[in-house]
Write a protein that holds these residues in place. Structure first.
Motif, short mmCIF file in Angstrom:
data_model
loop_
_atom_site.label_atom_id
_atom_site.label_comp_id
_atom_site.label_asym_id
_atom_site.label_seq_id
_atom_site.Cartn_x
_atom_site.Cartn_y
_atom_site.Cartn_z
N GLY A 61 18.41 4.21 -2.63
CA GLY A 61 17.94 5.57 -2.39
C GLY A 61 16.85 5.61 -1.34
N ASN A 62 16.33 6.81 -1.09
CA ASN A 62 15.28 7.02 -0.09
C ASN A 62 13.95 7.29 -0.78
OD1 ASN A 62 17.33 6.85 1.82
ND2 ASN A 62 17.53 9.07 2.02
N ALA A 63 12.86 6.96 -0.07
CA ALA A 63 11.52 7.20 -0.62
C ALA A 63 10.52 7.27 0.52
CB ALA A 63 11.12 6.11 -1.60
N LEU A 64 9.41 7.92 0.24
CA LEU A 64 8.27 7.98 1.15
C LEU A 64 7.02 7.54 0.40
CD1 LEU A 64 8.93 11.44 2.82
CD2 LEU A 64 8.98 9.25 4.01
N VAL A 65 6.21 6.70 1.04
CA VAL A 65 4.93 6.28 0.46
C VAL A 65 3.84 6.66 1.45
CG1 VAL A 65 3.53 4.39 -0.43
CG2 VAL A 65 6.02 4.37 -0.77
N LEU A 66 2.94 7.54 1.04
CA LEU A 66 1.86 8.03 1.90
C LEU A 66 0.53 7.50 1.39
CD1 LEU A 66 0.52 9.98 4.01
CD2 LEU A 66 0.58 11.72 2.19
N TRP A 67 -0.18 6.77 2.27
CA TRP A 67 -1.55 6.36 1.97
C TRP A 67 -2.50 7.22 2.80
CZ3 TRP A 67 -5.86 5.24 4.65
CH2 TRP A 67 -6.94 4.70 3.94
N ARG A 68 -3.50 7.77 2.15
CA ARG A 68 -4.61 8.44 2.82
C ARG A 68 -5.89 8.06 2.09
NH1 ARG A 68 -3.23 14.77 3.55
NH2 ARG A 68 -3.30 14.65 1.28
N PRO A 69 -7.03 8.25 2.72
CA PRO A 69 -8.29 7.90 2.03
C PRO A 69 -8.45 8.59 0.68
CG PRO A 69 -8.71 8.27 4.37
CD PRO A 69 -7.27 8.67 4.11
N ASP A 70 -7.77 9.73 0.47
CA ASP A 70 -7.92 10.45 -0.80
C ASP A 70 -6.89 10.04 -1.85
OD1 ASP A 70 -5.69 11.55 0.37
OD2 ASP A 70 -6.31 13.64 0.11
N GLY A 71 -6.00 9.08 -1.53
CA GLY A 71 -5.07 8.63 -2.55
C GLY A 71 -3.73 8.21 -1.99
N VAL A 72 -2.82 7.85 -2.90
CA VAL A 72 -1.48 7.38 -2.54
C VAL A 72 -0.46 8.31 -3.18
CG1 VAL A 72 0.17 5.49 -2.68
CG2 VAL A 72 -2.26 4.99 -2.39
N ARG A 73 0.44 8.86 -2.37
CA ARG A 73 1.51 9.71 -2.86
C ARG A 73 2.85 9.00 -2.66
NH1 ARG A 73 2.49 15.76 -0.49
NH2 ARG A 73 0.24 15.80 -0.91
N VAL A 74 3.67 8.96 -3.70
CA VAL A 74 4.98 8.33 -3.64
C VAL A 74 6.03 9.40 -3.94
CG1 VAL A 74 6.48 6.54 -4.59
CG2 VAL A 74 4.02 6.12 -4.38
N VAL A 75 7.00 9.55 -3.06
CA VAL A 75 8.00 10.59 -3.18
C VAL A 75 9.39 9.97 -3.24
CG1 VAL A 75 8.99 12.66 -2.12
CG2 VAL A 75 6.55 12.20 -1.90
N GLY A 76 10.22 10.44 -4.17
CA GLY A 76 11.59 9.97 -4.27
C GLY A 76 12.25 10.61 -5.48
#
Length: 201
Positions: A61-76
């Motif tokens: 499947g597909n997924a996105l992992v976003l790192w920013r100074p305010d946290g980590v978001r994982v989408v899928g």
């Protein structure tokens, strides 16, 4: 008999996949473009890891992992797969070395990925939209020494550094710029396509 008698027995360590790359088996096949943005001081403002998994030990499947100074978001759509990608791979990538890694927040959403080594990348899902364009080069890369969590992995892929990229999160363009370097014959960029990717462990 002389040769067999004098040959040293193989140790258990020599038979371990982490010490003998020939024994490593595929754990993931797919694509994993990355985009890292920096502010004027050189600090990372955002890192987006896009995943298009054709097969893995944790599903496809597909997924996105976003790192920013305010946290980590994982989408899928599959938390089992998406959180494994974040924790087994992304958190150990050199781009994030020395940066904090809080517990990821999972967002269930369809992730659409359009990857083309000729033109670039379009990926979106869960409020994240990533675009890369102006592919500068295409070259093969392979190593048997890519540590993830202290364990050596083997990695092979086709790399495509990009000259232009942007990330939009929840309707806002993320601050920062990509970093470009290298030479005209071998350009590099913090926005890159990674296709035909195989991880072995």
């Amino acid at each position: 008999m002389g040769l067999l008698a004098t040959a040293a027995p193989a140790s258990a360590a020599d038979d371990a996949p982490d010490s003998n790359p020939a024994l490593r088996k595929p754990i993931l096949v797919g694509a994993n473009p990355g985009l890292q943005l920096f502010d004027t001081s050189g600090s990372c403002t955002a890192y987006v890891s896009t995943w298009q998994v054709e097969w893995s030990t944790h599903g496809a499947g597909n997924a996105l992992v976003l790192w920013r100074p305010d946290g980590v978001r994982v989408v899928g759509e599959d938390p089992h797969l998406a959180l494994w990608l974040a924790d087994h791979f992304v958190r150990h990538f050199p781009e994030l070395e020395g940066l904090p890694w809080p517990s990821p927040r999972f967002h269930r959403s369809t992730v659409q990925v359009r990857l083309d080594l000729a033109s670039g990348l379009q990926a979106r899902g869960g409020g994240i939209d990533v675009r890369m364009a102006e592919v500068l080069d295409r070259r093969a890369f392979a190593t048997d020494q890519f540590p993830l969590g202290g364990v050596e992995h083997s990695l092979s892929l086709v790399l495509g550094p990009c000259g232009r990229a942007r990330a939009v999160v929840d309707g806002r363009i993320q601050p920062g710029e990509i970093s470009r370097g290298g030479t005209p014959d071998r350009p590099s960029s913090s926005a890159f396509l990674a296709a035909a990717e195989v991880w072995r462990a």
